[in-house]
Design a protein around this motif. Structure first.
Motif, PDB file in Angstrom:
ATOM      1  N   ASP A 170       0.802  -1.225   0.000  1.00 61.52           N
ATOM      2  CA  ASP A 170       0.000   0.000   0.000  1.00 61.52           C
ATOM      3  C   ASP A 170       0.838   1.279   0.000  1.00 61.52           C
ATOM      4  OD1 ASP A 170      -2.254   1.553  -0.054  1.00 61.52           O
ATOM      5  OD2 ASP A 170      -2.588   1.473   2.111  1.00 61.52           O
ATOM      6  N   VAL A 171       1.773   1.367  -0.943  1.00 59.84           N
ATOM      7  CA  VAL A 171       2.482   2.634  -1.108  1.00 59.84           C
ATOM      8  C   VAL A 171       2.254   3.153  -2.531  1.00 59.84           C
ATOM      9  CG1 VAL A 171       4.280   2.093   0.586  1.00 59.84           C
ATOM     10  CG2 VAL A 171       4.677   1.572  -1.827  1.00 59.84           C
ATOM     11  N   LYS A 172       2.248   4.479  -2.667  1.00 52.98           N
ATOM     12  CA  LYS A 172       1.975   5.101  -3.961  1.00 52.98           C
ATOM     13  C   LYS A 172       3.214   5.035  -4.850  1.00 52.98           C
ATOM     14  CE  LYS A 172       0.432   9.528  -4.964  1.00 52.98           C
ATOM     15  NZ  LYS A 172       0.128  10.864  -4.397  1.00 52.98           N
ATOM     16  N   GLU A 173       4.371   5.279  -4.230  1.00 55.01           N
ATOM     17  CA  GLU A 173       5.619   5.259  -4.988  1.00 55.01           C
ATOM     18  C   GLU A 173       6.680   4.478  -4.228  1.00 55.01           C
ATOM     19  OE1 GLU A 173       6.049   6.140  -7.952  1.00 55.01           O
ATOM     20  OE2 GLU A 173       4.217   7.306  -8.272  1.00 55.01           O
ATOM     21  N   LEU A 174       7.551   3.820  -4.980  1.00 54.37           N
ATOM     22  CA  LEU A 174       8.706   3.181  -4.366  1.00 54.37           C
ATOM     23  C   LEU A 174       9.835   4.207  -4.317  1.00 54.37           C
ATOM     24  CD1 LEU A 174       8.464  -0.239  -6.201  1.00 54.37           C
ATOM     25  CD2 LEU A 174       7.773   0.294  -3.855  1.00 54.37           C
ATOM     26  N   HIS A 175      10.819   3.923  -3.485  1.00 53.10           N
ATOM     27  CA  HIS A 175      11.919   4.870  -3.381  1.00 53.10           C
ATOM     28  C   HIS A 175      13.211   4.132  -3.073  1.00 53.10           C
ATOM     29  CE1 HIS A 175      14.027   8.598  -2.679  1.00 53.10           C
ATOM     30  NE2 HIS A 175      14.547   8.048  -1.591  1.00 53.10           N
TER      31      HIS A 175
END
Lengths: 456, 456
Positions: free
Chosen positions: B276-281
């Motif tokens: 449930d994350v919008k973007e990976l980093h």
């Protein structure tokens, strides 16, 4: 007034006993399990005021902890002084750092040791006893009202509404408060400025659960890393706060006033030694008393997230949190600043996490003009008992309700503090020197004397 | 070997019952109140090995929780396989997030639900049953040793010394371990790389006590602000770790191997959705599987300091702390990195605070060469039962003891994992699909077969 010293001498044991009875009530306003103690402390205050000579005194309800109101009318043409204090105290954690029970006051080395000994049970109680002296010896020449609240340490959330609803009841010419410190036992001072306050909680959410830091580490944003970076970036290498527009409304203090302020005694080595730090740190271009007196600050009050137990648990945590606060200076609006920070902090959050900012608390800064009669009466009172002219000082602390009084009731406050820096208010081993306690009771009647003479 | 499926079919209920008996022992190694359960679990393992056909099996002491050693000698000229597993499990907090009792296994939706169902009771138990099959059907062609430890989840602190003291006892040609995952139920894989680990606690001390944030704020360095800045600065805008020399020994992976790795199935959208994350980093220039597989990472595992309760307490705290960790890749030495970080972090600390760095834990990275006979035997075994050639995978996780085995005993390990990413090891609702459990028992005997044939 010549007999005040003798009156204190004859009654000092009783004064202490009565104060100790109040201190023994663990009235921690932030602790919901202490609700009944908050009420008991308020009822105790009503008794204290009645016994001291008030015409009436009562516990009044708010949406939170109650307030106590009491009054004595002597002459409807005389000025009215409203004494403000608070009966709630800070939590006592970490309790194992206290040398004695925080709620069982003891006298040692000439000081009272207990939570609330200074802040504000001890200091507010001086007013009850000064008032008692004036009433019992028929020397009270003005009307007196007392307002003792129970939520100062949690932001006085319900007092503004109480003031709105009781404007007539609280009508007065000046508000008198002892909830601040003097520069030193031999250096009387009067606080003429208070910083405002904005306080936020920030909650950063990364993945929906704690992750294995091996399997995911390096590919998924870590909320603690992100929050740390965001907090770290809030202050630049010159000690400036980086929130856009943050300094826009800061009232710059003139070079002339800064030169005067610089003459106040300040021993940097003693200051560093007292808190055991090698170097001080703050905004470039300002001296230490300026950094706390006339400049805003930004402090993380708390931070938490992930594994905080013993040993080495590897985890990429789902959440990280911080309590952040800013002390504000005159002309900065706490609501505007609260919003500016919220918008900025949320706008700089990377897409890899969710950032939520909640505004928890706030208050405006305050300035007391030194040419006001009540200030001058206070100045004369200190001069009488301390044999020195008190120094006007801008304090770094905040008593948000003081500026609220001015806004809602239109009344200025005079902050006649008798605490000392070493009293460790809000910390373990809070204390209040007996000398300061009795000197306070001795000084306050002179304020009434000079003030009622000036306002005749 | 044709009868292994039938053997499983005839004994599956008993296998599960025996496994459940082991799972029901709450052997949480980090919980000192579970010391007796740790011993019980070890004794249980000794019985499991004896009943499965070991010549001998015993509980052996260490300075911490005991280990279990068992063995079966068939031919002194045949190769020896040392099976490693662990009987300790992770804590179960937060226990209210579990749908069922973590120590009362249930079967639902084709999976075993319990703490340890996969990690590592379920996976290690497959080896006991594969071994039982080979012994009972007279098909065991090599010598087998079992080493089941009780401190894997707390860093195997006492196993290196045990290995030093028992080099002869543990002598073997290869170590076989099932404590990792496959890429998916239909995508067999063998873990050929493990990241190393360095783990620190940092303690930052500012003033000698919690200070009033109004009176001191702006003039005294705040340890939370300082620590946040220091952590924030450890990773730059490109996702690079800024510790000088940190990447010096990193084994760069060839473009050719990166191209091969890129062919492994990876669904970024599903990955993001699952956590449930919008973007990976992560580190610029690397794909997600590379960021966890071949590149080191730096994660704060925990942070704490100051006021963390409900509401708004203003304080300039005396201390701030963090647990920091780095996953390392082959050729990075965890002791060197641990020291590099310590020196760097302490050197960049401002004079306004004291910073102390403690090294809590560490382990080397590991690589299993895919041209090694044992790796090829494992590959053939998976191919036999899963009908697909297993993919070699570099895992982001660490099993520090694997590289310690290589250092002390001089033995390489083959990581035949049968877990799935969805098994939620270390989390609430840990589970292990029955299919994987039985497929593991079916696959392992083929490893022995191929390995002993190759080594003839």
């Amino acid at each position: 007034m010549q007999d005040i010293k003798q009156y204190i001498e004859e009654n000092k044991d009783r004064f202490l006993e009565e104060l100790f009875e109040l201190i023994r009530i663990p009235s921690i306003s932030s602790d919901s399990s202490r609700k009944e103690d908050m009420r008991k402390a308020s009822e105790q205050w009503a008794r204290i005021l009645l016994e001291a000579g008030a015409d009436n005194a009562r516990v009044m309800e708010t949406k939170g902890h109650p307030v106590v109101f009491g009054e004595k009318k002597v002459d409807e043409n005389a000025p009215t002084v409203l004494v403000y204090g608070h009966t709630d105290v800070m939590p006592v954690d970490p309790v194992d750092l206290w040398d004695t029970d925080p709620f069982e006051p003891v006298i040692k080395d000439g000081k009272i040791w207990a939570r609330g000994a200074d802040d504000d049970k001890g200091q507010a109680f001086m007013h009850a006893k000064a008032f008692e002296y004036l009433v019992k010896t028929n020397q009270l020449k003005c009307n007196v009202k007392f307002l003792i609240e129970g939520e100062e340490e949690i932001g006085s959330a319900n007092l503004p509404e109480f003031c709105e609803n009781n404007k007539d009841l609280l009508k007065a010419d000046v508000i008198l408060v002892s909830d601040t410190s003097m520069l030193g036992a031999g250096t009387p001072s009067i606080t003429t400025g208070l910083r405002g306050l904005a306080y936020w909680q920030v909650d950063v959410t990364g993945p929906n659960r704690d992750l294995h830091s091996g399997i995911y580490g390096g590919a998924v944003a870590n909320p603690i890393n992100v929050l740390s970076k965001m907090i770290g970036d809030l202050i630049d290498e010159n000690g400036h706060i980086t929130i856009p527009g943050f300094y826009d409304d800061v009232m710059e203090v003139s070079e002339q006033e800064r030169t005067l302020m610089a003459k106040a005694p300040f021993d940097e080595d003693a200051y560093k030694k007292s808190i055991d730090v090698k170097e001080l740190h703050g905004e470039k271009g300002y001296a230490t008393p300026e950094r706390t007196g006339i400049r805003p600050s930004f402090d993380a009050c708390g931070i938490w997230g992930g594994f905080t137990g013993e040993g080495a648990k590897t985890v990429l945590p789902s959440k990280a949190h911080a309590k952040l606060s800013s002390r504000l200076v005159p002309n900065q609006n706490h609501e505007k600043i609260a919003q500016q920070f919220k918008e900025y902090f949320e706008s700089v959050a990377p897409d890899s996490v969710k950032v939520e900012v909640s505004v928890l608390h706030g208050g405006q800064a305050y300035v007391c003009p030194i040419d006001m009669p009540a200030y001058q009466a206070a100045e004369m009172a200190y001069q009488q008992t301390f044999k020195k002219r008190p120094v006007p000082v801008r304090s770094g602390g905040s008593i948000p309700i003081i500026s609220t009084f001015e806004q809602i009731l239109g009344i200025k406050s005079v902050l006649m503090g008798f605490g000392l820096e070493s009293d460790a208010i809000h910390s373990p081993n809070e204390n209040f020197p007996l000398d300061q306690f009795f000197k306070g009771i001795e000084t306050i009647p002179y304020f009434y004397k000079h003030y009622s003479e000036m306002k005749k």
